[in-house]
Design a protein around this motif. Structure first.
Motif, short mmCIF file in Angstrom:
data_model
loop_
_atom_site.label_atom_id
_atom_site.label_comp_id
_atom_site.label_asym_id
_atom_site.label_seq_id
_atom_site.Cartn_x
_atom_site.Cartn_y
_atom_site.Cartn_z
N ARG A 170 -4.13 -0.33 -4.72
CA ARG A 170 -3.32 -0.15 -3.50
C ARG A 170 -2.44 1.09 -3.62
NH1 ARG A 170 -2.83 -5.80 -3.92
NH2 ARG A 170 -0.82 -5.55 -4.97
N SER A 171 -1.90 1.32 -4.82
CA SER A 171 -1.05 2.49 -5.04
C SER A 171 -1.85 3.78 -4.89
CB SER A 171 -0.42 2.40 -6.43
OG SER A 171 0.27 3.58 -6.75
N VAL A 172 -3.04 3.80 -5.50
CA VAL A 172 -3.90 4.99 -5.39
C VAL A 172 -4.33 5.18 -3.94
CG1 VAL A 172 -6.17 5.92 -6.03
CG2 VAL A 172 -4.67 4.94 -7.78
N ALA A 173 -4.66 4.07 -3.28
CA ALA A 173 -5.07 4.17 -1.88
C ALA A 173 -3.91 4.68 -1.02
CB ALA A 173 -5.56 2.82 -1.37
N ALA A 174 -2.71 4.17 -1.30
CA ALA A 174 -1.54 4.63 -0.54
C ALA A 174 -1.28 6.11 -0.81
CB ALA A 174 -0.31 3.78 -0.92
N ALA A 178 -1.45 9.02 1.86
CA ALA A 178 -0.30 9.91 2.05
C ALA A 178 -0.75 11.37 1.91
CB ALA A 178 0.80 9.58 1.05
N ALA A 179 -1.60 11.63 0.92
CA ALA A 179 -2.10 12.99 0.71
C ALA A 179 -2.93 13.42 1.91
CB ALA A 179 -2.92 13.06 -0.56
N GLN A 180 -3.73 12.51 2.44
CA GLN A 180 -4.56 12.83 3.58
C GLN A 180 -3.67 13.13 4.80
OE1 GLN A 180 -7.20 9.75 4.82
NE2 GLN A 180 -8.40 11.11 6.13
#
Length: 191
Positions: A170-174, A178-180
């Motif tokens: 979830r952290s990596v996805a978030a 956010a980067a996207q």
């Protein structure tokens, strides 16, 4: 997830075996209680047989002493020393009856005592066998309980690891989202 599933299946099998051993221990404990009750009963019966044997021996000794004090108990002498043949025969019959009764009491109580001693020895052997079985069953129960506790701890660690991995995902996805969003924001501002 597969590891957790396999561990759960293994845990269920351990719990089932543990319950079977607990049932076995309870059954053996009931048998031990029954043997203790039987031992108590045999001790009481043995005490009564000993008392009866002692009384029978005392009575036999008293009868023999009385016969000795009366003097000659030769059947011919009893008959010849009697006032009449009928009194002589009664006296012989009474002497015979007293002697037979005392002898039967001693023989019966001696046999009962021997039977009870044999029962006591048999019971001691059964108690010893049962104590060994109970100790083995309790040890198996403890071993299975430890194995089940270890399996539960393993499952808990797997679940904790899964939660941590899910949190990382979830952290990596978030972070990716956010980067996207920043990338899209930068593209809009530069266009």
């Amino acid at each position: 997830d597969a590891q957790a599933h396999q561990a759960l299946i293994s845990l269920y099998a351990l719990d089932s075996r543990l319950q079977a051993w607990r049932t076995r221990v309870a059954s053996l404990e009931q048998q031990a209680a029954a043997l203790r009750a039987e031992r108590t009963s045999i001790r009481q019966e043995l005490g009564a047989a000993r008392a009866s044997l002692k009384t029978g021996r005392q009575r036999l000794a008293a009868d023999l002493r009385a016969l000795y004090e009366r003097g000659n108990v030769d059947p011919v002498a009893v008959v010849l020393g009697a006032e009449s043949l009928t009194k002589g025969l009664r006296r012989l019959d009474a002497l015979s009856r007293v002697s037979d009764q005392s002898g039967k009491i001693v023989a019966a109580t001696t046999a009962a005592r021997e039977r009870l001693l044999q029962s006591q020895n048999r019971l001691a052997a059964e108690e010893h066998r049962l104590a060994r079985s109970l100790a083995a069953a309790r040890q198996a129960e403890r071993n299975l309980a430890r194995a089940a506790a270890a399996k539960r701890a393993y499952i808990s660690s797997l679940r904790t690891r899964e939660r941590m991995q899910a949190a990382q995902v979830r952290s990596v996805a978030a972070a990716a989202q956010a980067a996207q969003q920043r990338s899209q924001h930068l593209q809009r501002t530069t266009s």
